[in-house]
Write an enzyme that holds these catalytic residues in place. Structure first.
Site, PDB file in Angstrom:
ATOM      1  N   SER A 193       0.862  -1.175   0.000  1.00  0.00           N
ATOM      2  CA  SER A 193       0.000   0.000   0.000  1.00  0.00           C
ATOM      3  C   SER A 193       0.898   1.224   0.000  1.00  0.00           C
ATOM      4  CB  SER A 193      -0.948   0.004   1.208  1.00  0.00           C
ATOM      5  OG  SER A 193      -0.236  -0.127   2.430  1.00  0.00           O
TER       6      SER A 193
ATOM      7  N   GLU B  88       1.343   5.598   0.637  1.00  0.00           N
ATOM      8  CA  GLU B  88       0.831   6.809   1.278  1.00  0.00           C
ATOM      9  C   GLU B  88       1.292   8.052   0.519  1.00  0.00           C
ATOM     10  OE1 GLU B  88       0.496   7.079   5.581  1.00  0.00           O
ATOM     11  OE2 GLU B  88       1.731   8.906   5.479  1.00  0.00           O
TER      12      GLU B  88
ATOM     13  N   HIS C 238       3.581  -1.094   3.916  1.00  0.00           N
ATOM     14  CA  HIS C 238       3.015   0.219   3.638  1.00  0.00           C
ATOM     15  C   HIS C 238       4.163   1.183   3.361  1.00  0.00           C
ATOM     16  CE1 HIS C 238      -0.120   3.282   3.776  1.00  0.00           C
ATOM     17  NE2 HIS C 238       0.659   4.024   4.549  1.00  0.00           N
TER      18      HIS C 238
ATOM     19  N   PHE D  16      13.817  14.525  10.788  1.00  0.00           N
ATOM     20  CA  PHE D  16      12.423  14.154  10.988  1.00  0.00           C
ATOM     21  C   PHE D  16      12.296  13.022  11.997  1.00  0.00           C
ATOM     22  CE2 PHE D  16       8.457  11.967   9.811  1.00  0.00           C
ATOM     23  CZ  PHE D  16       7.569  13.036   9.917  1.00  0.00           C
TER      24      PHE D  16
ATOM     25  N   ASP E  79      -1.626  15.671  14.951  1.00  0.00           N
ATOM     26  CA  ASP E  79      -0.603  16.527  15.554  1.00  0.00           C
ATOM     27  C   ASP E  79      -1.182  17.891  15.899  1.00  0.00           C
ATOM     28  OD1 ASP E  79       1.415  14.588  15.221  1.00  0.00           O
ATOM     29  OD2 ASP E  79       1.674  15.187  13.129  1.00  0.00           O
TER      30      ASP E  79
ATOM     31  N   TYR F 236       3.262   2.171  16.992  1.00  0.00           N
ATOM     32  CA  TYR F 236       4.584   2.770  17.160  1.00  0.00           C
ATOM     33  C   TYR F 236       5.574   1.757  17.743  1.00  0.00           C
ATOM     34  CZ  TYR F 236       1.922   6.984  16.319  1.00  0.00           C
ATOM     35  OH  TYR F 236       1.096   7.928  15.745  1.00  0.00           O
TER      36      TYR F 236
END
Length: 315
Positions: free
Chosen positions: A23, A25, A276, A226, A117, A155
Site C-alpha cells: 500500500s 501513502e 506500507h 524528521f 498533531d 509505534y
C-alpha cells in the site's frame, strides 16, 4: 517474532508470491507543481495494484479540503482504493462525522483514524472541547457513522507522548478493541525493533494485521531530522551507509532502494506479507523497490512471451 531459518534463495530474486500486498501513502499537494508530481506518482504506481493508497491530513486539520479533494479524485479517476486520513484535531465530533459521511457517500470506505498533531509544530496536543479526544474515541465514533474499514497507527519505538511502552501498547489494543481492523506502524529502520514490537503485540492479544511502514530514504539528512522529532531511531550503520552521498543523489537512490528491499525481504522471510510505503509523493524509489520484490504490473493479455508472469499485490 523470530526470524525464519528458511531465507529466500537469492537476495535479488523477486518474491513472486500472490500473498504479497503493498500500500502507498501520499500527501495532498500545496502547489500546482506539487500537484503535477503527485499525479505523476499516482499514475506510475497505479499499475502495481496496491491493496489501498492513503492520503494524509495536515497538522491541525490544515489540509482537510485538499485531502478530501485528492481522495475524491483518486476514487473517481483511478482504479485505486483510497483511504482518507482523519484526525481529532481542531474539529467537533459533528464536523468530523460530516467529513466521514461525505467520504462514505463518495464511495470511500476506508479511514485511517489518528489523534493528529497539534496545529503548531512542537506544540502540546490538547483535545478539542467538543471533539473526539483521542484516536480510540474517533474509532468508536466512526463505527457509529458507517461500516468503515478502519486503520490506526502503531509505534514500534513508542509514541513520543506515551507515558511508557506498556501504556502505548495498551492504547493500541484499545483502538483495535474499539473496532479498528488494521494497524500501520510508524516507519522503522531496525528490523529487529519491529520483530520485538510484534512479539509484544501478539502477547497482548492483538491479532489484526500490523503492517510495517517502509520509508525509502530520498534525503538522509532530512530523514535524520524528521526521525528525531517523531521518535524513530536511525541506526549507526545507516549513517555509515549514507556517509559521503549528500551530493550524490543517484548513488543515494541505489543505496536507498537496496536498503528498503532488503528490509522487506527480511520481514517477508519472517512471514510478513503486507508493506506500507511512505512515498513522499515520489514514485521512482517505491516503484524500483516493488519491482525488486516482484510486485509488478500484470502483463497485457496480448503478451505472448514465455517469461513467467508475476502480478502485483492483490486488492
Amino acid at each position: 517474532m523470530t526470524a525464519s531459518t528458511e531465507a529466500s534463495p537469492l537476495i535479488a530474486a523477486p518474491l513472486g508470491k500472490r500473498d504479497l500486498n503493498v500500500s502507498f501513502e501520499f500527501f495532498p499537494p500545496k502547489t500546482d507543481k506539487m500537484q503535477t508530481q503527485l499525479w505523476e506518482s499516482i499514475k506510475r504506481l497505479e499499475p502495481l495494484n496496491p491493496s489501498f493508497v492513503s492520503v494524509t491530513y495536515g497538522a491541525g486539520g490544515s489540509t482537510r479540503e485538499r485531502t478530501h479533494d485528492t481522495v475524491a479524485r483518486i476514487r473517481k479517476e483511478t482504479s485505486l482504493a483510497p483511504a482518507a486520513h482523519l484526525t481529532c484535531v481542531e474539529a467537533t465530533r459533528e464536523e468530523v462525522n460530516e467529513v466521514a459521511k461525505a467520504y462514505w457517500e463518495a464511495g470511500v470506505k476506508h479511514i485511517v483514524a489518528l489523534r493528529g498533531d497539534p496545529p503548531e509544530v512542537g506544540g502540546t496536543y490538547s483535545p478539542h472541547p467538543g471533539g473526539y479526544p483521542y484516536a480510540v474515541d474517533l474509532v468508536k465514533g466512526l463505527r457509529d457513522v458507517a461500516d468503515f474499514e478502519i486503520s490506526v497507527a502503531a509505534y514500534p519505538e513508542v509514541h513520543p507522548a506515551a507515558a511508557s511502552p506498556e501504556a502505548d501498547l495498551d492504547n493500541l489494543k484499545r483502538k483495535i478493541d474499539a473496532g479498528a481492523t488494521r494497524a500501520i506502524t510508524q516507519y522503522v529502520f531496525d528490523v529487529d525493533m519491529y520483530r520485538r514490537f510484534m512479539d509484544r503485540v501478539r502477547a497482548a492479544g492483538i491479532t489484526v494485521p500490523v503492517v510495517p511502514g517502509i520509508l525509502p530514504v530520498t534525503n538522509f539528512a532530512t530523514v535524520v531530522r524528521f526521525s528525531g522529532a517523531c521518535g524513530t531511531s536511525v541506526p549507526k550503520w545507516m549513517h555509515e551507509l549514507f556517509d559521503g552521498l549528500d551530493a550524490d543523489p543517484e548513488s543515494r537512490k541505489l543505496v536507498a532502494a537496496t536498503l528498503a528491499a532488503e528490509q522487506c525481504r527480511a520481514l517477508y522471510d519472517d512471514g510478513v506479507t503486507d508493506f506500507h510505503f511512505y512515498t513522499l509523493n515520489r514514485a521512482d524509489l517505491v516503484y524500483a523497490i516493488c519491482h525488486i520484490l516482484g510486485v509488478r504490473a500484470a502483463k497485457p493479455a496480448s503478451d505472448t512471451t514465455t517469461e513467467p508472469k508475476t502480478e502485483g499485490a492483490s486488492a
